[in-house]
Write a protein that holds these residues in place. Structure first.
Motif, mmCIF file in Angstrom:
data_model
loop_
_atom_site.group_PDB
_atom_site.id
_atom_site.type_symbol
_atom_site.label_atom_id
_atom_site.label_comp_id
_atom_site.label_asym_id
_atom_site.label_seq_id
_atom_site.Cartn_x
_atom_site.Cartn_y
_atom_site.Cartn_z
ATOM 1 N N SER A 51 0.854 -1.183 0.000
ATOM 2 C CA SER A 51 0.000 0.000 0.000
ATOM 3 C C SER A 51 0.891 1.234 0.000
ATOM 4 C CB SER A 51 -0.930 0.002 1.216
ATOM 5 O OG SER A 51 -0.177 0.037 2.418
ATOM 6 N N GLY A 52 0.279 2.383 -0.216
ATOM 7 C CA GLY A 52 1.010 3.645 -0.142
ATOM 8 C C GLY A 52 1.387 4.250 -1.480
ATOM 9 N N ARG A 81 10.364 -3.303 -8.578
ATOM 10 C CA ARG A 81 9.419 -2.532 -9.368
ATOM 11 C C ARG A 81 9.458 -3.018 -10.809
ATOM 12 N NH1 ARG A 81 12.470 3.347 -9.300
ATOM 13 N NH2 ARG A 81 14.193 2.806 -10.729
ATOM 14 N N GLN A 82 8.370 -2.765 -11.493
ATOM 15 C CA GLN A 82 8.290 -3.133 -12.902
ATOM 16 C C GLN A 82 7.530 -2.058 -13.652
ATOM 17 O OE1 GLN A 82 6.703 -7.051 -13.720
ATOM 18 N NE2 GLN A 82 7.739 -7.106 -15.695
ATOM 19 N N ALA A 96 6.281 3.119 -11.854
ATOM 20 C CA ALA A 96 6.247 1.663 -12.013
ATOM 21 C C ALA A 96 5.266 1.070 -11.016
ATOM 22 C CB ALA A 96 7.635 1.064 -11.780
ATOM 23 N N MET A 97 5.019 -0.224 -11.162
ATOM 24 C CA MET A 97 4.323 -0.980 -10.137
ATOM 25 C C MET A 97 5.391 -1.489 -9.176
ATOM 26 S SD MET A 97 1.226 -1.953 -9.313
ATOM 27 C CE MET A 97 0.201 -2.222 -10.747
ATOM 28 N N THR A 118 1.717 -2.102 -5.848
ATOM 29 C CA THR A 118 1.088 -0.795 -5.670
ATOM 30 C C THR A 118 1.721 0.143 -6.693
ATOM 31 O OG1 THR A 118 0.514 0.923 -4.051
ATOM 32 C CG2 THR A 118 2.700 -0.041 -3.847
ATOM 33 N N GLN A 119 0.890 0.907 -7.373
ATOM 34 C CA GLN A 119 1.358 1.743 -8.480
ATOM 35 C C GLN A 119 1.900 3.070 -7.971
ATOM 36 O OE1 GLN A 119 1.507 1.111 -11.858
ATOM 37 N NE2 GLN A 119 2.428 3.135 -12.126
ATOM 38 N N VAL A 120 3.059 3.439 -8.494
ATOM 39 C CA VAL A 120 3.647 4.751 -8.225
ATOM 40 C C VAL A 120 3.804 5.475 -9.559
ATOM 41 C CG1 VAL A 120 5.711 5.973 -7.460
ATOM 42 C CG2 VAL A 120 4.866 4.014 -6.150
ATOM 43 N N THR A 121 3.286 6.687 -9.611
ATOM 44 C CA THR A 121 3.375 7.502 -10.819
ATOM 45 C C THR A 121 3.987 8.842 -10.453
ATOM 46 O OG1 THR A 121 1.410 6.435 -11.746
ATOM 47 C CG2 THR A 121 2.106 8.525 -12.721
#
Length: 127
Positions: free
Chosen positions: A7-8, A38-39, A91-92, A121-124
């Motif tokens: 999460s986060g 990450r991917q 990335a995820m 969890t996705q980070v953009t």
């Protein structure tokens, strides 16, 4: 049953910060080797950081000095503090756990055979 729940994640501006969490259950968290990966779309999964049962940490060069891996054994939770975010950090993000020997719990190890992964969890990061 082993369970890892990240999460986060979210959207952040360039230069910003985020803290990811990975709640673990179903295994002896404090004795395990934990890692963050990450991917990005079209790319291979990339190891970012690993932490041994004794708290020893290693980092990939791409995140060294910007990201910090930590864990709270009392809460069975793994963290990834991310700062100075860049667009290429988009990335995820996944956490993983296994029980390899502590000397093998580093970012240089091969984690492709890991059985336990979270859902991500996705980070953009945008400019």
């Amino acid at each position: 049953q082993v369970r890892l729940v990240e999460s986060g994640g979210g959207s952040e501006q360039v230069g910003g910060s985020l803290r990811l969490s990975c709640a673990a259950s179903g295994f002896s968290f404090r004795l395990s080797c934990m890692g963050w990966f990450r991917q990005a779309p079209g790319k291979e999964r990339e190891v970012l950081a690993a932490i041994r049962s004794d708290g020893t940490r290693t980092y990939a060069d791409s995140v060294k000095g910007r990201f910090t891996i930590s864990k709270d054994d009392s809460k069975n939770t793994l963290y990834l503090e991310m700062s100075s975010l860049k667009p290429e950090d988009t990335a995820m993000y996944y956490c993983t756990a296994d029980f390899r020997a502590p000397r093998d719990c580093t970012v240089a190890a091969d984690y492709r055979g890991n059985k336990y992964w979270g859902q991500g969890t996705q980070v953009t990061v945008s400019s």
